[in-house]
Scaffold this motif. Sequence first.
Motif, PDB file in Angstrom:
ATOM      1  N   PRO A 168      -4.326   6.949  -9.740  1.00 47.25           N
ATOM      2  CA  PRO A 168      -5.585   6.811  -9.023  1.00 47.25           C
ATOM      3  C   PRO A 168      -6.717   6.495  -9.979  1.00 47.25           C
ATOM      4  O   PRO A 168      -6.618   6.728 -11.178  1.00 47.25           O
TER       5      PRO A 168
ATOM      6  N   MET B 168      -2.026  -3.127  -9.406  1.00 42.04           N
ATOM      7  CA  MET B 168      -1.398  -1.846  -9.070  1.00 42.04           C
ATOM      8  C   MET B 168      -0.462  -1.370 -10.170  1.00 42.04           C
ATOM      9  O   MET B 168       0.315  -0.446  -9.981  1.00 42.04           O
TER      10      MET B 168
ATOM     11  N   LYS C  30       3.284   2.718  -4.014  1.00 40.67           N
ATOM     12  CA  LYS C  30       2.826   3.620  -5.074  1.00 40.67           C
ATOM     13  C   LYS C  30       2.410   4.951  -4.433  1.00 40.67           C
ATOM     14  O   LYS C  30       1.770   4.966  -3.381  1.00 40.67           O
TER      15      LYS C  30
ATOM     16  N   HIS D 205       0.133   7.246  -5.218  1.00 36.20           N
ATOM     17  CA  HIS D 205      -1.291   7.510  -5.031  1.00 36.20           C
ATOM     18  C   HIS D 205      -1.888   6.593  -3.969  1.00 36.20           C
ATOM     19  O   HIS D 205      -2.769   7.004  -3.211  1.00 36.20           O
ATOM     20  N   LEU D 206      -1.392   5.340  -3.883  1.00 38.77           N
ATOM     21  CA  LEU D 206      -1.892   4.443  -2.848  1.00 38.77           C
ATOM     22  C   LEU D 206      -1.439   4.878  -1.460  1.00 38.77           C
ATOM     23  O   LEU D 206      -2.161   4.713  -0.479  1.00 38.77           O
ATOM     24  N   TRP D 207      -0.249   5.412  -1.369  1.00 35.71           N
ATOM     25  CA  TRP D 207       0.275   5.917  -0.091  1.00 35.71           C
ATOM     26  C   TRP D 207      -0.630   7.027   0.443  1.00 35.71           C
ATOM     27  O   TRP D 207      -0.999   7.037   1.620  1.00 35.71           O
TER      28      TRP D 207
ATOM     29  N   LEU E 170       0.819  -1.218   0.000  1.00 39.24           N
ATOM     30  CA  LEU E 170       0.000   0.000   0.000  1.00 39.24           C
ATOM     31  C   LEU E 170       0.852   1.268   0.000  1.00 39.24           C
ATOM     32  O   LEU E 170       0.349   2.347  -0.275  1.00 39.24           O
TER      33      LEU E 170
ATOM     34  N   THR F 153      -4.158   5.583   1.335  1.00 33.92           N
ATOM     35  CA  THR F 153      -4.116   4.779   2.561  1.00 33.92           C
ATOM     36  C   THR F 153      -4.111   5.655   3.803  1.00 33.92           C
ATOM     37  O   THR F 153      -4.864   5.408   4.757  1.00 33.92           O
TER      38      THR F 153
ATOM     39  N   GLY G  44      -6.105  -3.246   2.244  1.00 32.68           N
ATOM     40  CA  GLY G  44      -6.312  -1.805   2.405  1.00 32.68           C
ATOM     41  C   GLY G  44      -7.505  -1.488   3.274  1.00 32.68           C
ATOM     42  O   GLY G  44      -7.427  -0.673   4.201  1.00 32.68           O
TER      43      GLY G  44
ATOM     44  N   ARG H 110      -7.179  -5.014  -1.947  1.00 34.58           N
ATOM     45  CA  ARG H 110      -8.422  -4.397  -1.460  1.00 34.58           C
ATOM     46  C   ARG H 110      -8.701  -4.789  -0.016  1.00 34.58           C
ATOM     47  O   ARG H 110      -8.956  -3.933   0.834  1.00 34.58           O
TER      48      ARG H 110
ATOM     49  N   PHE I  49      -9.023   1.079  -3.527  1.00 31.90           N
ATOM     50  CA  PHE I  49      -7.948   0.092  -3.479  1.00 31.90           C
ATOM     51  C   PHE I  49      -8.109  -0.947  -4.596  1.00 31.90           C
ATOM     52  O   PHE I  49      -9.214  -1.424  -4.858  1.00 31.90           O
TER      53      PHE I  49
END
Length: 548
Positions: A514, A509, A325, A327-329, A322, A332, A450, A447, A442
């Motif tokens: 996003p 991912m 990346k 955008h995932l950071w 998570l 999250t 997350g 998913r 996510f």
Amino acid sequence: MSGVGEILKVVGDFGTFQKWLVLLTLFPCLSVAFHQFCQLFMVPNVPHHCDTSWIRAVGPNLTEEEQLNLTLPRDMDGTYEQCSMYSPVDWDLSSIVAYGLNATEKCSSGWVYASAQPPSLLSEFDLVCDRKDLNDISQSIYMVGLFLGSMIFGPLSDRIGRRPVILISIFLQGLFGVGIAFVPHFYVYMAFRCVVGASVSGITMTILALATEWVGVSSRPKAVLISHCCFAIGQMILAGLSYGIRNWRLLELAGSAPIFAFFLFTQVLPESARWLVTKGRTEEAKKVLQKAASINKRTIPPGLLEQLKPETQPKSASILDLFRKKHLWKVTLIMSCTWFVNSLVYYGLSLNVTNFGLDIYLTQLAFGAVEIPARVGCIFMLQWFGRKKTQAVLLLLSGLVCLIITGIPEDQPVVTTVLAIIGKFTASASFSTSYVYSAELFPTVVRQTGVGLCSMSARVAGIIAPLIRLLGQYHRAIPMAIFGSAPMVGGLLCFLLPETRGTDLVDDMGSGRPPDEVCENANSSSENGHVKGKDSDQDNEYTKTTHF
């Protein structure tokens, strides 16, 4: 892309198969609602006083009123004190009557409760005076269980599948829920409640994932929020059940045992096709998709099934994924904060149901009933305003209501309760938005991890919420001030998130972007003729015309 999204459009976004699946998941939601709030009704405010039977040794013929008058001090309003007594002496009865007793001490021999009251947690385990904080502490222990469940069952569901985790969680909830009715000690009660809390997390998270991954984009919010409405109905049932069953052990049995009936339907509970594909089990995914199509009276073209391609090297995701990346950071961290403040205000209001001044059963009934329009209204808000704006505004309104409550006088219980109901409305709608929004932000491969991490942050808030209530002994406004200011901060942070309305679920991912950027790119490519294949064109057109 695994192609599951395209196949589900052929199978049907919300056909008979999906409707039966959602219906099947509703029953555990009723049990979840019971366990979340049942303890509020097991600790009623029972009249009590110190056990002063020591005086019976010198005055066996004293009436109860005479005994209390000689052995208990009185408050300033003239009533007997509940947590102190006159210190026992070696005098005879005539000396006690003539000179009276002056030295006081805490209750040393336990307490006496009104004999007409049915057994409760408070009376059986003496949750009064110096031990009254154990009530809030036990609520926090239950929330610790929710936290542990988030930490365990989220990643476990990504590893072994949605279906096994649902069955394991339901079995644990039923087993330890029934076991609670027979515990001999309060600390055993707290331990069992912790396990039940962990199972509740496993049920709620995994049912969310299963419903989200089987239902198409146009009906995804509807499926999740129907389950949430059932949770609200469960709260209303709890109000009636606890009103009719005042014995806490019988109440626990009545709320826990019915969950075992769910195992009668385990054979029809499917695994997630999306999860099967991400794990490289494409043949199993094809079978379950064909079964869904058959129930929906649809036919999947053979060529479309061949598009099901797993990742080159299927592997289980971890929490560290998570943060790999950009955008995932960001997603999250912000969604974890959102779940935290949402849980704080939700439980801050829900666990205060006994302190608003009105009848607890009617208040709980209203608290449950108001969640239904909140959950249903959330569907339309998500359609009209999108996920981001809905999440932000609902959090801001929840915080504002709590801040207003801090200024309401104590002698206005009706006003306070009405405001609390409004706050429960906005907090419930915000929670439903968080579930839908998180599941869409996510990718499939992470998913559950997350959402599990977000749920963990919510459970931390749940652990803290009962303890924050203890600050009310210093000033009654402190707890509500905290419950109000936190969601205001969370609401503002939500404006930094991407919008996911109208986007299809992201399975991996690899894109590094996003969801809203992926959707815009796909639409642009489609218009320029760069998206190959009839199915891709239909998918993009579908995305553009279903603006949720």
